[in-house]
Write a protein that holds these residues in place. Structure first.
Motif, mmCIF file in Angstrom:
data_model
loop_
_atom_site.group_PDB
_atom_site.id
_atom_site.type_symbol
_atom_site.label_atom_id
_atom_site.label_comp_id
_atom_site.label_asym_id
_atom_site.label_seq_id
_atom_site.Cartn_x
_atom_site.Cartn_y
_atom_site.Cartn_z
ATOM 1 N N TYR A 50 39.169 22.447 61.455
ATOM 2 C CA TYR A 50 39.428 21.005 61.527
ATOM 3 C C TYR A 50 38.430 20.225 60.663
ATOM 4 C CZ TYR A 50 40.007 16.417 63.835
ATOM 5 O OH TYR A 50 40.212 15.083 64.105
ATOM 6 N N ARG A 51 37.160 20.631 60.688
ATOM 7 C CA ARG A 51 36.162 19.954 59.843
ATOM 8 C C ARG A 51 36.491 20.148 58.366
ATOM 9 N NH1 ARG A 51 32.509 22.310 63.502
ATOM 10 N NH2 ARG A 51 31.833 23.814 61.910
ATOM 11 N N ARG A 54 39.194 17.699 57.511
ATOM 12 C CA ARG A 54 38.668 16.333 57.420
ATOM 13 C C ARG A 54 37.843 16.130 56.147
ATOM 14 N NH1 ARG A 54 41.609 12.879 60.145
ATOM 15 N NH2 ARG A 54 41.830 13.352 62.356
ATOM 16 N N GLU A 55 37.163 17.164 55.711
ATOM 17 C CA GLU A 55 36.360 17.071 54.497
ATOM 18 C C GLU A 55 37.221 16.647 53.305
ATOM 19 O OE1 GLU A 55 32.730 17.547 52.269
ATOM 20 O OE2 GLU A 55 33.121 17.518 54.433
ATOM 21 N N GLY A 58 39.901 13.166 54.873
ATOM 22 C CA GLY A 58 39.292 11.950 55.402
ATOM 23 C C GLY A 58 39.371 11.885 56.914
ATOM 24 N N GLN A 59 38.798 10.817 57.480
ATOM 25 C CA GLN A 59 38.658 10.708 58.930
ATOM 26 C C GLN A 59 39.765 9.871 59.577
ATOM 27 O OE1 GLN A 59 36.210 12.530 60.408
ATOM 28 N NE2 GLN A 59 35.840 13.217 58.292
ATOM 29 N N ASP A 60 40.601 9.214 58.801
ATOM 30 C CA ASP A 60 41.539 8.243 59.375
ATOM 31 C C ASP A 60 42.910 8.812 59.729
ATOM 32 O OD1 ASP A 60 39.598 6.273 59.103
ATOM 33 O OD2 ASP A 60 40.259 5.757 57.064
ATOM 34 N N LYS A 187 43.071 12.677 66.370
ATOM 35 C CA LYS A 187 41.687 12.689 65.886
ATOM 36 C C LYS A 187 40.767 13.485 66.793
ATOM 37 C CE LYS A 187 42.112 8.404 63.270
ATOM 38 N NZ LYS A 187 43.551 8.203 63.493
ATOM 39 N N SER A 188 41.341 14.423 67.534
ATOM 40 C CA SER A 188 40.544 15.270 68.416
ATOM 41 C C SER A 188 41.184 16.637 68.546
ATOM 42 C CB SER A 188 40.407 14.621 69.806
ATOM 43 O OG SER A 188 41.681 14.522 70.421
#
Length: 416
Positions: A50-51, A54-55, A58-60, A187-188
């Motif tokens: 998951y990280r 996101r890398e 992005g985080q949105d 987002k989790s």
């Protein structure tokens, strides 16, 4: 809707997430996704994967998906090593809404209600995509795994939805040892959850169910002894012995889960089980010690229910996959719709490594026996982006209502 697909089979989970996301973005004709669908091997470090996503992404953006036995794309049927696949979606005249319900462990029915109550009202909703964790208890050497049932989850969901919707989806499964699964829920990362995506706007979904079993005989049996996922007697006789006699030997017990047989549930008591869409199958996970009874994958049967013994047929599975996919594509063409994206949820028991080739096919590579190859080839010919994954339970509308299925494949083609 625009789509980009990515794949990785890297042991390092963080790098796998990066690779799959980079490949998806490289294939897409956009830089920022509105939704991400992502699935990875249950043996992989989900947090690190998951990280990695996101890398790159992005985080949105919301990420929806989770554990899988393996993944499917236009180029891959992958269930060895550390497979992972990602689809990035960009909406145009369509959109989706997400809901997540925790507490599946305590009450699947209430989790279904919570999902429906959390979703915003959508007057143009056309499809609900449902994912949930199949495994409640992973089990041990001396105890069978316990599964979360799909039936009460679907009942709770349908009860609270403001209007009827076709529901399709899957119970996630990460490995054949029935380890606990994990979900990407926006987002989790969660466990023991159910999540839903509802699609709206100028989207219409076409859903096909691929079967792969046929009746062992015309005889039906009545369940007379059952507790949860443990089935003890059929017609008042020990269930294991009944199946031994019907099958002609006890060789069906040699694999766990049972690969040669499953149980067929008629859509109605008068249903003709020779017709694909008149039954749903139930996987037999194994046999209890001392042949005391059967261990079922889903704990949704009850005393008095009539069932039929079904023999698994890889050849029938391939034929059903080909015919069902062709029928969907023909219907889409007749309706003048444009296919945008396909999602295929395939029973983990149908992967090629569990098929036994007939003697006449002994020279064929084992991958050539897989029914998912039929779906993949037809969608490639039609130039439709494909993301799929191997799961525990498949969900689709069948005989008038959405049902949990086993030994099946469910294909969704989104169109505009």
């Amino acid at each position: 809707m625009k789509v980009g697909l990515g794949y990785s089979n890297c042991e390092n989970a963080f790098i796998a997430g990066q690779q799959a996301a980079q490949h998806a973005i490289a294939q897409a004709v956009f830089n920022d996704a509105d939704l991400v669908l992502a699935f990875c091997s249950g043996t992989m470090d989900h947090q690190a994967f998951y990280r990695g996503l996101r890398e790159v992404l992005g985080q949105d953006v919301n990420i929806f998906g989770g554990s899988a036995i393996g993944v499917i794309t236009n180029q891959h049927l992958s269930y060895s090593g550390h497979p992972a696949a990602v689809a990035v979606l960009k909406f145009e005249d369509n959109y989706c809404q997400m809901a997540v319900a925790t507490g599946l462990f305590n009450s699947p029915f209430k989790a279904g209600e919570q999902l429906a109550e959390t979703l915003p009202t959508m007057s143009d909703a056309s499809l609900l995509l449902l994912l949930y964790d199949s495994v409640k208890f992973s089990g041990s050497e001396n105890a069978a795994p316990v599964m979360n049932p799909s039936a009460p989850l679907l009942r709770g969901l349908e009860l609270k939805l403001p209007k009827p919707l076709p529901i399709a989806g899957a119970g996630l499964l990460g490995d054949h040892g029935f380890s606990h699964t994990q979900q990407f829920c926006g987002k989790s990362i969660t466990q023991q959850s159910a999540s839903a995506l509802v699609f709206g706007g100028n989207i219409r979904s076409y859903i096909g169910v691929m079967h792969g079993c046929q009746p062992l005989s015309s005889q039906r049996y009545t369940i007379t002894g059952i507790f949860g996922q443990f089935l003890y007697t059929l017609d008042g006789k020990p269930a294991v012995k009944v199946i031994d006699q019907a099958f002609g030997s006890d060789s069906w017990r040699s694999n766990s889960p049972v690969s040669q047989l499953c149980l067929g549930i008629p859509a109605d008591p008068a249903a003709d089980l020779s017709m694909d869409n008149e039954y749903s199958n139930r996987l037999i996970s194994g046999v209890l010690p001392n042949d005391e009874g059967l261990i079922l994958f889903e704990p949704d049967m009850h005393e008095g229910l009539q069932i039929q013994l079904m023999r698994r047929s890889p050849a029938l599975g391939r034929t059903s996959a080909r015919n069902s996919t062709e029928a969907l594509l023909q219907k889409i063409k007749q309706d003048g719709r444009k296919p945008l994206f396909a999602l295929y949820m395939d029973c983990a028991g149908r992967i090629a490594q569990f098929d036994q080739a007939p003697a006449t096919d002994a020279a064929l590579p084992i991958a050539g026996l897989e029914e998912a190859r039929e779906v993949q080839n037809l969608l490639n010919d039609a130039r439709i982006p494909l993301l799929g994954f191997y799961c525990g339970v498949e969900i689709a509308p069948q005989a008038g209502k959405s049902r949990g299925l086993d030994w099946s494949g469910v294909l969704i083609i989104l169109t505009r």
